[in-house]
Write a protein that holds these residues in place. Structure first.
Motif, PDB file in Angstrom:
ATOM      1  N   CYS A 134       0.845  -1.194   0.000  1.00  0.00           N
ATOM      2  CA  CYS A 134       0.000   0.000   0.000  1.00  0.00           C
ATOM      3  C   CYS A 134       0.882   1.245   0.000  1.00  0.00           C
ATOM      4  O   CYS A 134       1.757   1.387   0.851  1.00  0.00           O
ATOM      5  N   ASN A 135       0.647   2.137  -0.955  1.00  0.00           N
ATOM      6  CA  ASN A 135       1.408   3.385  -1.017  1.00  0.00           C
ATOM      7  C   ASN A 135       0.982   4.382   0.052  1.00  0.00           C
ATOM      8  O   ASN A 135       1.711   5.318   0.345  1.00  0.00           O
ATOM      9  N   ASP A 136      -0.208   4.195   0.625  1.00  0.00           N
ATOM     10  CA  ASP A 136      -0.697   5.142   1.631  1.00  0.00           C
ATOM     11  C   ASP A 136      -0.257   4.797   3.046  1.00  0.00           C
ATOM     12  O   ASP A 136       0.104   5.681   3.819  1.00  0.00           O
ATOM     13  N   CYS A 137      -0.297   3.524   3.430  1.00  0.00           N
ATOM     14  CA  CYS A 137       0.075   3.161   4.813  1.00  0.00           C
ATOM     15  C   CYS A 137       1.317   2.267   4.879  1.00  0.00           C
ATOM     16  O   CYS A 137       1.748   1.894   5.957  1.00  0.00           O
ATOM     17  N   ASN A 138       1.872   1.888   3.733  1.00  0.00           N
ATOM     18  CA  ASN A 138       3.075   1.053   3.618  1.00  0.00           C
ATOM     19  C   ASN A 138       2.891  -0.365   4.143  1.00  0.00           C
ATOM     20  O   ASN A 138       3.870  -1.075   4.373  1.00  0.00           O
ATOM     21  N   ALA A 139       1.642  -0.796   4.337  1.00  0.00           N
ATOM     22  CA  ALA A 139       1.378  -2.165   4.796  1.00  0.00           C
ATOM     23  C   ALA A 139       1.447  -3.130   3.620  1.00  0.00           C
ATOM     24  O   ALA A 139       1.133  -2.780   2.481  1.00  0.00           O
ATOM     25  N   ARG A 140       1.863  -4.349   3.919  1.00  0.00           N
ATOM     26  CA  ARG A 140       1.868  -5.420   2.926  1.00  0.00           C
ATOM     27  C   ARG A 140       0.730  -6.372   3.269  1.00  0.00           C
ATOM     28  O   ARG A 140       0.470  -6.630   4.437  1.00  0.00           O
ATOM     29  N   SER A 141       0.049  -6.856   2.248  1.00  0.00           N
ATOM     30  CA  SER A 141      -1.025  -7.816   2.498  1.00  0.00           C
ATOM     31  C   SER A 141      -1.223  -8.696   1.279  1.00  0.00           C
ATOM     32  O   SER A 141      -0.745  -8.393   0.184  1.00  0.00           O
ATOM     33  N   THR A 142      -1.899  -9.806   1.486  1.00  0.00           N
ATOM     34  CA  THR A 142      -2.251 -10.723   0.409  1.00  0.00           C
ATOM     35  C   THR A 142      -3.751 -10.609   0.201  1.00  0.00           C
ATOM     36  O   THR A 142      -4.533 -10.775   1.132  1.00  0.00           O
ATOM     37  N   VAL A 143      -4.126 -10.254  -1.024  1.00  0.00           N
ATOM     38  CA  VAL A 143      -5.535 -10.003  -1.346  1.00  0.00           C
ATOM     39  C   VAL A 143      -5.912 -10.728  -2.635  1.00  0.00           C
ATOM     40  O   VAL A 143      -5.051 -11.190  -3.382  1.00  0.00           O
ATOM     41  N   GLN A 144      -7.210 -10.784  -2.889  1.00  0.00           N
ATOM     42  CA  GLN A 144      -7.686 -11.383  -4.131  1.00  0.00           C
ATOM     43  C   GLN A 144      -7.381 -10.448  -5.293  1.00  0.00           C
ATOM     44  O   GLN A 144      -7.622  -9.248  -5.225  1.00  0.00           O
ATOM     45  N   PHE A 145      -6.848 -11.016  -6.367  1.00  0.00           N
ATOM     46  CA  PHE A 145      -6.488 -10.236  -7.552  1.00  0.00           C
ATOM     47  C   PHE A 145      -7.754  -9.714  -8.236  1.00  0.00           C
ATOM     48  O   PHE A 145      -8.744 -10.425  -8.373  1.00  0.00           O
ATOM     49  N   HIS A 146      -7.727  -8.453  -8.655  1.00  0.00           N
ATOM     50  CA  HIS A 146      -8.818  -7.887  -9.456  1.00  0.00           C
ATOM     51  C   HIS A 146      -8.233  -6.846 -10.393  1.00  0.00           C
ATOM     52  O   HIS A 146      -7.377  -6.054 -10.005  1.00  0.00           O
ATOM     53  N   LEU A 147      -8.714  -6.847 -11.625  1.00  0.00           N
ATOM     54  CA  LEU A 147      -8.190  -5.928 -12.630  1.00  0.00           C
ATOM     55  C   LEU A 147      -8.456  -4.459 -12.301  1.00  0.00           C
ATOM     56  O   LEU A 147      -7.667  -3.591 -12.666  1.00  0.00           O
ATOM     57  N   LEU A 148      -9.555  -4.149 -11.625  1.00  0.00           N
ATOM     58  CA  LEU A 148      -9.901  -2.764 -11.329  1.00  0.00           C
ATOM     59  C   LEU A 148      -9.095  -2.182 -10.180  1.00  0.00           C
ATOM     60  O   LEU A 148      -8.965  -0.965 -10.058  1.00  0.00           O
ATOM     61  N   GLY A 149      -8.574  -3.030  -9.316  1.00  0.00           N
ATOM     62  CA  GLY A 149      -7.783  -2.554  -8.195  1.00  0.00           C
ATOM     63  C   GLY A 149      -7.761  -3.564  -7.075  1.00  0.00           C
ATOM     64  O   GLY A 149      -8.640  -4.415  -6.976  1.00  0.00           O
ATOM     65  N   MET A 150      -6.737  -3.462  -6.262  1.00  0.00           N
ATOM     66  CA  MET A 150      -6.588  -4.375  -5.130  1.00  0.00           C
ATOM     67  C   MET A 150      -6.532  -3.539  -3.858  1.00  0.00           C
ATOM     68  O   MET A 150      -5.686  -2.667  -3.717  1.00  0.00           O
ATOM     69  N   LYS A 151      -7.458  -3.808  -2.961  1.00  0.00           N
ATOM     70  CA  LYS A 151      -7.685  -3.005  -1.770  1.00  0.00           C
ATOM     71  C   LYS A 151      -6.781  -3.431  -0.620  1.00  0.00           C
ATOM     72  O   LYS A 151      -6.677  -4.611  -0.298  1.00  0.00           O
ATOM     73  N   CYS A 152      -6.141  -2.457   0.006  1.00  0.00           N
ATOM     74  CA  CYS A 152      -5.289  -2.710   1.168  1.00  0.00           C
ATOM     75  C   CYS A 152      -6.140  -3.215   2.326  1.00  0.00           C
ATOM     76  O   CYS A 152      -7.174  -2.624   2.656  1.00  0.00           O
ATOM     77  N   ASN A 153      -5.720  -4.303   2.962  1.00  0.00           N
ATOM     78  CA  ASN A 153      -6.433  -4.844   4.116  1.00  0.00           C
ATOM     79  C   ASN A 153      -6.293  -3.957   5.353  1.00  0.00           C
ATOM     80  O   ASN A 153      -7.113  -4.013   6.256  1.00  0.00           O
ATOM     81  N   ASN A 154      -5.261  -3.118   5.388  1.00  0.00           N
ATOM     82  CA  ASN A 154      -4.996  -2.305   6.566  1.00  0.00           C
ATOM     83  C   ASN A 154      -5.777  -0.982   6.561  1.00  0.00           C
ATOM     84  O   ASN A 154      -6.472  -0.676   7.511  1.00  0.00           O
ATOM     85  N   CYS A 155      -5.673  -0.187   5.474  1.00  0.00           N
ATOM     86  CA  CYS A 155      -6.299   1.142   5.462  1.00  0.00           C
ATOM     87  C   CYS A 155      -7.427   1.267   4.444  1.00  0.00           C
ATOM     88  O   CYS A 155      -8.014   2.332   4.313  1.00  0.00           O
ATOM     89  N   GLU A 156      -7.707   0.212   3.704  1.00  0.00           N
ATOM     90  CA  GLU A 156      -8.777   0.148   2.713  1.00  0.00           C
ATOM     91  C   GLU A 156      -8.560   1.071   1.513  1.00  0.00           C
ATOM     92  O   GLU A 156      -9.498   1.459   0.838  1.00  0.00           O
TER      93      GLU A 156
END
Length: 197
Positions: free
Chosen positions: A158-180
């Protein structure tokens, strides 16, 4: 009059006014724009002075509305604007402080928003994107992925909170689990979920 005198606001001989504003330190003559000399900046600033404060860490005069509400970066004003590559500290164009603490010329910031929403230096969101992220939530929910990608997981940063997470892939975007935030970048290869492996 032809007399040569020391720099000052009025001529000693004929009393002509050289400038509505005069700074005896900078020897600046100008129309009255509520200028003031900031000793810490070492230059004259467009005011009025009562609307600004000098942040000693950023080394720049900022609007009173930012007092206690901006992220300080040491000597940030002594860097060039990352958009136009011109000096920010001595510029007559006002500086815009991004949430990440970086500075852009106000005009460069407005131009940047026509093309994108991220700081050109650190990629942090340059404005509050919460409303847009909610719209993107709806678009992602309404756009199913093709079967071969439905269980694909990806590591993101995440460029906003610098958290790393594993999320479901989506072409429109991948949402950070930490800051959404959707201001993310893929940080690893796509892989199947545990159920598929």
């Amino acid at each position: 009059c032809p007399a040569r005198r020391q720099a000052q606001q009025h001529c000693e001989g004929c009393h002509s006014l050289f400038g509505e504003y005069y700074c005896g330190i900078c020897h600046l003559f100008d129309r009255d724009k509520k200028q003031y000399h900031c000793a810490e900046c070492g230059i004259c600033r467009i005011g009025p002075k009562e609307d600004f404060f000098h942040c000693s860490k950023c080394n720049l005069c900022l609007s009173l509305s930012l007092r206690g509400k901006h992220k300080c970066i040491e000597n940030v004003s002594r860097q060039d604007c990352p958009i136009c590559l011109e000096d920010i500290h001595t510029s007559r164009v006002g500086a815009h402080v991004l949430p990440c603490g970086h500075l852009l010329h106000r005009t460069c910031y407005e131009d940047m928003l026509k093309e994108g929403y991220r700081c050109p230096l650190c990629m942090h969101s340059a404005l509050d994107m919460t409303r847009y992220w909610r719209q993107l939530d709806d678009e992602v929910a309404q756009t199913p992925m093709p079967t071969e990608y439905q269980n694909m997981m990806v590591e993101i940063l995440c460029n906003d909170c610098n958290a790393r997470s594993t999320v479901q892939f989506h072409l429109l975007g991948m949402k950070c689990n930490n800051c959404e935030s959707y201001n993310t970048a893929q940080d690893g290869k796509c892989r199947l979920s545990l159920e598929e492996q």
